[in-house]
Motif scaffolding. Structure first.
Motif, PDB file in Angstrom:
ATOM      1  N   LYS A  80      -9.863  -5.952  -8.857  1.00  0.00           N
ATOM      2  CA  LYS A  80      -9.194  -5.279  -7.739  1.00  0.00           C
ATOM      3  C   LYS A  80      -9.691  -3.843  -7.589  1.00  0.00           C
ATOM      4  O   LYS A  80      -9.951  -3.388  -6.485  1.00  0.00           O
ATOM      5  N   LEU A 106      -8.567  -8.461   2.656  1.00  0.00           N
ATOM      6  CA  LEU A 106      -9.062  -8.865   1.342  1.00  0.00           C
ATOM      7  C   LEU A 106     -10.082  -7.859   0.826  1.00  0.00           C
ATOM      8  O   LEU A 106     -10.076  -7.486  -0.349  1.00  0.00           O
ATOM      9  N   TYR A 113      -7.960  -4.323   0.143  1.00  0.00           N
ATOM     10  CA  TYR A 113      -6.853  -4.396  -0.814  1.00  0.00           C
ATOM     11  C   TYR A 113      -7.234  -5.166  -2.074  1.00  0.00           C
ATOM     12  O   TYR A 113      -6.569  -5.048  -3.098  1.00  0.00           O
ATOM     13  N   GLY A 114      -8.251  -6.011  -1.997  1.00  0.00           N
ATOM     14  CA  GLY A 114      -8.657  -6.770  -3.170  1.00  0.00           C
ATOM     15  C   GLY A 114      -7.800  -7.986  -3.421  1.00  0.00           C
ATOM     16  O   GLY A 114      -7.862  -8.587  -4.490  1.00  0.00           O
ATOM     17  N   GLU A 115      -6.985  -8.371  -2.461  1.00  0.00           N
ATOM     18  CA  GLU A 115      -6.153  -9.565  -2.564  1.00  0.00           C
ATOM     19  C   GLU A 115      -5.920 -10.110  -1.164  1.00  0.00           C
ATOM     20  O   GLU A 115      -5.920  -9.350  -0.196  1.00  0.00           O
ATOM     21  N   THR A 138      -4.015 -11.635   2.151  1.00  0.00           N
ATOM     22  CA  THR A 138      -2.727 -11.394   2.798  1.00  0.00           C
ATOM     23  C   THR A 138      -2.079 -12.730   3.138  1.00  0.00           C
ATOM     24  O   THR A 138      -2.772 -13.708   3.395  1.00  0.00           O
TER      25      THR A 138
END
Length: 185
Positions: free
Chosen positions: A3, A37, A40-42, A44
């Motif tokens: 992340k 993505l 934020y590294g993740e 939604t």
């Protein structure tokens, strides 16, 4: 990629913030989700275009110009339990970067290690609520919520059974800030 690594790479790409923000206006929802993505590294879970644009605009500016001031972070810490749960969880992640985040239930609720919702009082606690002149009592159990001799999976399902309409169980039984509750251990 971790992340932090994704965030660092995104920070380098955000040299021209106004251009990045302008580009958000013409992006489709899948493109916004992909950008989410990236920054934020993740992934939604949202598919709301306006929400994604706002979140992305905030994050782009945060990466380019820095996050909250130390004073703001200190104030957030002071507020503690009055903050929304997502803010409290963010604070824990930032202060303990090596600790693993608390597990979440499939529906995104906070969950304790034993699988119980961390917001629930300890097992054996009796919660009462008077609704339309009738007092309703529920008992918190390890495996769920006991109401009228039956085990239910959540406070919300019991609240819906009592009222006939969808309710947030924590609000209905007064477990949210500002609500009144009568708790018997």
């Amino acid at each position: 990629m971790a992340k932090k690594g994704i965030a660092q790479a995104a920070r380098k790409e955000l040299a021209d913030v106004p251009q990045q923000l302008a580009a958000l206006a013409s992006m489709s929802v899948p493109e916004l989700a992909e950008k989410y993505l990236e920054v934020y590294g993740e992934p939604t879970r949202s598919r709301n275009r306006d929400y994604l644009k706002k979140r992305l605009a905030f994050r782009i500016q945060e990466l380019a110009e820095g996050g909250l001031s130390a004073r703001a972070v200190a104030r957030i810490s002071e507020l503690g339990d009055k903050l929304p749960e997502r803010w409290r969880m963010r604070q824990v992640e930032e202060t303990k970067p090596t600790a693993s985040p608390p597990p979440a239930a499939a529906d995104g609720r906070a969950a304790a290690v034993d699988g119980r919702d961390a917001r629930l009082p300890p097992p054996g606690t009796v919660l009462t609520r008077v609704f339309k002149g009738t007092q309703h009592r529920v008992t918190v159990r390890e495996g769920g919520i006991e109401y009228e001799g039956q085990l239910h999976r959540s406070l919300s399902s019991v609240a819906k059974l009592i009222t006939g309409t969808a309710w947030n169980g924590f609000s209905f039984f007064g477990l949210k800030a500002g609500g009144s509750k009568e708790v018997t251990p």
